[in-house]
Write a protein that holds these residues in place. Structure first.
Motif, PDB file in Angstrom:
ATOM      1  N   ARG A  80      58.169 -59.614  72.792  1.00 17.91           N
ATOM      2  CA  ARG A  80      58.593 -60.460  71.669  1.00 17.91           C
ATOM      3  C   ARG A  80      59.861 -59.939  71.003  1.00 17.91           C
ATOM      4  NH1 ARG A  80      52.739 -61.491  68.643  1.00 17.91           N
ATOM      5  NH2 ARG A  80      51.891 -62.998  70.130  1.00 17.91           N
ATOM      6  N   GLY A  81      60.783 -59.404  71.805  1.00 18.71           N
ATOM      7  CA  GLY A  81      62.051 -58.916  71.280  1.00 18.71           C
ATOM      8  C   GLY A  81      62.021 -57.506  70.757  1.00 18.71           C
ATOM      9  N   ILE A  82      60.853 -56.837  70.758  1.00 20.50           N
ATOM     10  CA  ILE A  82      60.736 -55.472  70.258  1.00 20.50           C
ATOM     11  C   ILE A  82      60.642 -54.528  71.449  1.00 20.50           C
ATOM     12  CG2 ILE A  82      59.509 -53.929  68.701  1.00 20.50           C
ATOM     13  CD1 ILE A  82      60.608 -56.460  67.369  1.00 20.50           C
ATOM     14  N   GLY A  83      61.629 -53.645  71.590  1.00 17.44           N
ATOM     15  CA  GLY A  83      61.640 -52.707  72.703  1.00 17.44           C
ATOM     16  C   GLY A  83      62.681 -51.639  72.485  1.00 17.44           C
ATOM     17  N   SER A  84      62.627 -50.601  73.295  1.00 17.33           N
ATOM     18  CA  SER A  84      63.537 -49.466  73.139  1.00 17.33           C
ATOM     19  C   SER A  84      64.945 -49.834  73.570  1.00 17.33           C
ATOM     20  CB  SER A  84      63.035 -48.277  73.967  1.00 17.33           C
ATOM     21  OG  SER A  84      61.804 -47.804  73.482  1.00 17.33           O
ATOM     22  N   ALA A 141      66.288 -56.977  61.255  1.00 13.83           N
ATOM     23  CA  ALA A 141      66.201 -58.095  62.188  1.00 13.83           C
ATOM     24  C   ALA A 141      64.937 -58.881  61.878  1.00 13.83           C
ATOM     25  CB  ALA A 141      66.193 -57.613  63.633  1.00 13.83           C
ATOM     26  N   GLU A 142      64.885 -60.112  62.353  1.00 11.84           N
ATOM     27  CA  GLU A 142      63.709 -60.952  62.198  1.00 11.84           C
ATOM     28  C   GLU A 142      63.404 -61.636  63.528  1.00 11.84           C
ATOM     29  OE1 GLU A 142      64.351 -63.725  59.054  1.00 11.84           O
ATOM     30  OE2 GLU A 142      64.097 -62.238  57.456  1.00 11.84           O
ATOM     31  N   VAL A 143      62.119 -61.811  63.799  1.00 10.77           N
ATOM     32  CA  VAL A 143      61.690 -62.510  65.001  1.00 10.77           C
ATOM     33  C   VAL A 143      60.662 -63.556  64.595  1.00 10.77           C
ATOM     34  CG1 VAL A 143      60.645 -62.335  67.285  1.00 10.77           C
ATOM     35  CG2 VAL A 143      62.036 -60.436  66.406  1.00 10.77           C
ATOM     36  N   ASP A 144      60.901 -64.796  64.987  1.00 12.47           N
ATOM     37  CA  ASP A 144      59.920 -65.868  64.842  1.00 12.47           C
ATOM     38  C   ASP A 144      59.555 -66.346  66.236  1.00 12.47           C
ATOM     39  OD1 ASP A 144      59.834 -66.299  61.872  1.00 12.47           O
ATOM     40  OD2 ASP A 144      61.969 -66.669  62.202  1.00 12.47           O
ATOM     41  N   GLY A 145      58.285 -66.665  66.436  1.00 15.92           N
ATOM     42  CA  GLY A 145      57.910 -67.069  67.774  1.00 15.92           C
ATOM     43  C   GLY A 145      56.598 -67.817  67.854  1.00 15.92           C
ATOM     44  N   LEU A 204      60.936 -67.856  71.305  1.00 14.12           N
ATOM     45  CA  LEU A 204      61.372 -66.803  70.387  1.00 14.12           C
ATOM     46  C   LEU A 204      62.643 -67.206  69.659  1.00 14.12           C
ATOM     47  CD1 LEU A 204      61.059 -63.401  72.327  1.00 14.12           C
ATOM     48  CD2 LEU A 204      59.613 -64.209  70.457  1.00 14.12           C
ATOM     49  N   ARG A 205      62.747 -66.700  68.447  1.00 17.31           N
ATOM     50  CA  ARG A 205      64.017 -66.713  67.710  1.00 17.31           C
ATOM     51  C   ARG A 205      64.266 -65.278  67.248  1.00 17.31           C
ATOM     52  NH1 ARG A 205      65.737 -66.821  62.518  1.00 17.31           N
ATOM     53  NH2 ARG A 205      67.686 -67.931  62.043  1.00 17.31           N
ATOM     54  N   PRO A 206      64.937 -64.460  68.072  1.00 19.12           N
ATOM     55  CA  PRO A 206      65.081 -63.013  67.797  1.00 19.12           C
ATOM     56  C   PRO A 206      66.438 -62.671  67.194  1.00 19.12           C
ATOM     57  CG  PRO A 206      65.535 -63.460  70.108  1.00 19.12           C
ATOM     58  CD  PRO A 206      65.395 -64.793  69.427  1.00 19.12           C
TER      59      PRO A 206
END
Length: 733
Positions: free
Chosen positions: A103-107, A562-566, A588-590
């Motif tokens: 969901r857009g969260i990663g290293s 940052a913001e993520v909507d999904g 997703l909207r990352p």
């Protein structure tokens, strides 16, 4: 109709009509439970995603869980292939580092001792080294992907989620399996598994081995050789001791070897290579531009053959004691990793930058939990963990045509944590959950250039409280709605490749996650799970690969916000006794909300053409997409069984569609939209012992990244294997 809306309509039109033809529920999905915790009754699936046995449909967490059969049907043979079957997951690689993103969260950083923020576990054991999590799947019972922050129960550095690889438990009945596979590019793979009792009902053991190799599919136009070669061997041994009805002890051992140069055999995307502007001194052989800068897909041009070699050793022990009313469980593990890398950073025959490093890592995990049973309206658990690790590059050698530098650097980590969670059924079918985790982390960095032997060290510690709150209402058997609030935390980290990075750490990342979801079985054989979520993501740890004094270095920064909507949906249906369908959708909207002082790599133009990059900053990248976060993905699968020649013939087909995504913060370098289609036909003999299959992978011959890394020297990308076919034979008893 927009493309996204069209994809939703297609996915649902495939599955929704199946509701009218459904016959019965099928238990094909499991979640983060050990094999002994799995139970099925009348089609109900029991999982331990919250560290206790519960129905999958009642767990208020977004979960994708895949059994061994489902993995095979989708063409998933390695952890990196999980992208094809898991909505919202992109398993990326940066050189030798494995960096899954959920969901857009990663290293976005790969410095020594920096652990990924999607936590990976093998049989419940945390894997801290980024280089070890990309591996072949061997002896796997199932894989569970828990989405969203999982820090309260599964530990720090799980801001994006958690991936648990569960392998088969030793059996008290003698069982075995062996297989041989051959495919294009001289791909060869062999597997073997044997399990059985040593002492009846008391002591059992299992042994599993997997080996593979292929001859590569990337042509080195300078050496006229093949690259993109992979070799791997995985050996796993287990002992299970059950001295009484209330005590169980398990000891596991793992050896993992790999030799790989797929991501090291890249090419400059759109010709963006410093070799394009090489001086006469840098190009003494006067090599033409088409040799210095390869542009055809699946080609590279290097004067030496690069590679990364890994040896991993892991030993872990597990104890479970039923105290009556509660279960006391403990875990301890030791792991050691040895890696060696030889890479040509400029990916050209000019060898403007060659980097060799020896990597040594060691880690220890300890955990203890006390979990209540599920009787009554109140259930609870408490636990504590400890973790220690050290990763050292000893040395990193950077070679250019004029200089050679050698550096020893690394990082040590220490962490302790305590956690607790309770769920209370306030009124019939209304459940309230509250949890909290306290974490303490300490990092210590080390930097020593061997030319001067001047040692620089840094040290920092951080504390964090990560809460979780959930409300869930069960409105029918296997059906519920839920809303949750969760915080996640990734420890701060140093980048010890530079003196400043050794002294000044990046701050911890933190995330607030809001999620609402529904899990329902509207008719026999139909399962629909959906969730909508919003993330507030702060202090993102971002990195930039550059050069300092002719030596490869990584700049480490914190992006403020940052913001993520999904939205995600999984649908599965049993149409007839032999036909099963499934689909998964991720939207997703990352967005990067605030990052006005980013350091980035931008192309240097020569004659209007890109010729390598230069590091510039500060640059405002606010409003851009997060990296490795496609705005939509869709996967569809079908499985059909029919009687044939006295046995069973099975047709499998799966398709994965992805929108474009970006690999760096300016959103300049992107992976275009693509699809991956896999299919197979398999026959199992009447006695179920023998099986034969033929398969095809990447049938539409798509070009999609196996790895991407942006440096001053090049926009370096490598591609996954093009269309290929194979045959397999196996025997089990």
């Amino acid at each position: 109709m927009t493309k996204t809306a069209l994809l939703v309509s297609v996915g649902l039109s495939v599955l929704v009509p199946a509701q009218a033809f459904a016959q019965s529920a099928e238990a094909t999905v499991d979640a983060a439970a050990a094999p002994e915790d799995q139970a099925m009754s009348d089609g109900e699936i029991v999982v331990t995603a919250q560290r206790r046995s519960e129905s999958l449909q009642n767990v208020p967490i977004s979960i994708t869980a895949l059994t061994a059969d489902q993995l095979a049907s989708a063409g998933v043979a390695s952890t990196q292939d999980l992208t094809l079957a898991t909505p919202g997951l992109l398993w990326a690689k940066s050189s030798n580092n494995s960096q899954p993103t959920i969901r857009g969260i990663g290293s976005r950083n790969a410095s020594a001792g920096d652990e990924p923020n999607v936590a990976t576990f093998i049989d419940g054991v945390y894997q801290p080294e980024q280089a070890t999590t990309a591996q072949e799947l061997s002896n796997v019972e199932r894989i569970e992907v828990l989405k969203g922050p999982q820090g309260t129960l599964f530990g720090r550095n799980a801001t994006g989620g958690a991936i648990n690889i569960v392998t088969k438990k030793p059996s008290f009945e003698t069982t075995g399996d062996a297989s041989l596979t051959y495919g294009r590019y001289d791909f060869m793979k062999a597997t073997a598994y044997l399990s059985g009792p040593i002492v009846t009902d008391k002591l059992a053991a299992s042994f599993a081995a997997t080996g593979l190799r292929d001859d590569g599919y990337i042509h080195n136009i300078y050496l006229d050789t093949q690259q993109g070669v992979r070799k791997a061997a995985i050996i796993r041994a287990k002992l299970l001791f059950v001295p009484s009805d209330t005590v169980e002890i398990q000891l596991n051992g793992l050896y993992n070897y790999s030799w790989d140069n797929v991501t090291y055999s890249g090419q400059p995307l759109n010709g963006n290579s410093q070799a394009r502007r090489a001086t006469a001194a840098q190009n003494p052989l006067n090599l033409p531009i088409d040799v210095r800068v390869p542009t055809k897909p699946y080609t590279t041009s290097e004067a030496t053959v690069p590679f990364f070699r890994l040896n991993q050793y892991l030993v872990d022990g597990h104890v479970s004691i039923d105290l009556g009313g509660a279960v006391l469980a403990g875990l301890a593990s030791w792991s050691e990793t040895h890696g060696f890398s030889h890479s040509v950073t400029d990916i050209s025959p000019l060898s403007l930058s060659i980097n060799d490093f020896r990597q040594r890592g060691r880690a220890y995990n300890q955990e203890i939990t006390l979990t209540s049973d599920n009787d009554g309206r109140l259930s609870w658990l408490i636990g504590a963990t400890g973790f220690q690790s050290r990763t050292l590059y000893d040395p990193l050698t950077s070679i250019s045509p004029t200089t050679t530098t050698r550096l020893v650097y690394g990082q040590k980590s220490k962490a302790i944590a305590g956690f607790a969670e309770a769920t209370y059924e306030a009124i019939d079918d209304l459940f309230l959950t509250a949890g909290i985790r306290y974490s303490w982390d300490q990092k210590q960095s080390y930097n020593q250039p061997l030319a001067t032997n001047v040692v620089t060290q840094g040290k920092q510690s951080w504390k964090d409280w990560s809460p979780r709150a959930v409300i869930r209402y069960e409105f029918g058997r296997g059906s519920n709605v839920y809303a949750s609030y969760t915080q996640g935390y990734k420890a701060g980290t140093f980048n010890a490749t530079t003196v400043n990075g050794t002294l000044i750490p990046a701050n911890p990342e933190r995330i607030e996650a809001f999620e609402v979801g529904v899990k329902t079985q509207p008719a026999p054989g139909i399962t629909v799970n959906a969730a909508a979520f919003h993330y507030n993501y702060t202090d993102l740890q971002v990195s930039l690969v550059t050069t300092v004094n002719n030596q490869i270095a990584t700049l480490l920064q914190n992006a403020p916000k940052a913001e993520v909507d999904g939205f995600e949906m999984d649908v599965s249906a049993r149409v007839t006794e032999g036909l099963r369908l499934n689909a998964g959708l991720s939207l997703l909207r990352p967005k990067i909300v605030d990052f006005v002082n980013a350091s980035v790599n931008v192309p240097v133009l020569v004659g209007g053409l890109p010729a390598g990059n230069s590091t510039v900053g500060p640059v405002d990248v606010s409003g851009n997409d997060l990296i490795r976060a496609p705005r939509w993905t869709l996967n569809i699968g079908a499985n059909y069984d029919t009687a044939f020649a006295g046995g069973v013939l099975t047709f499998n087909a799966s398709a994965f569609f992805s929108g474009r995504y970006f690999v760096e913060l300016t959103n300049r370098v992107k992976q275009p939209a693509y699809e991956v289609v896999n299919a197979s036909v398999a026959w199992r003999s009447p006695d179920t012992h023998w099986r034969l299959s033929v398969f095809g992978q990447n049938l539409t011959n798509q070009k999609y990244y196996a790895g991407a890394i942006i440096t001053n020297f090049a926009d370096n990308v490598s591609y996954q294997k093009p269309r290929w076919f194979g045959v397999s034979a196996g025997y089990s008893f």
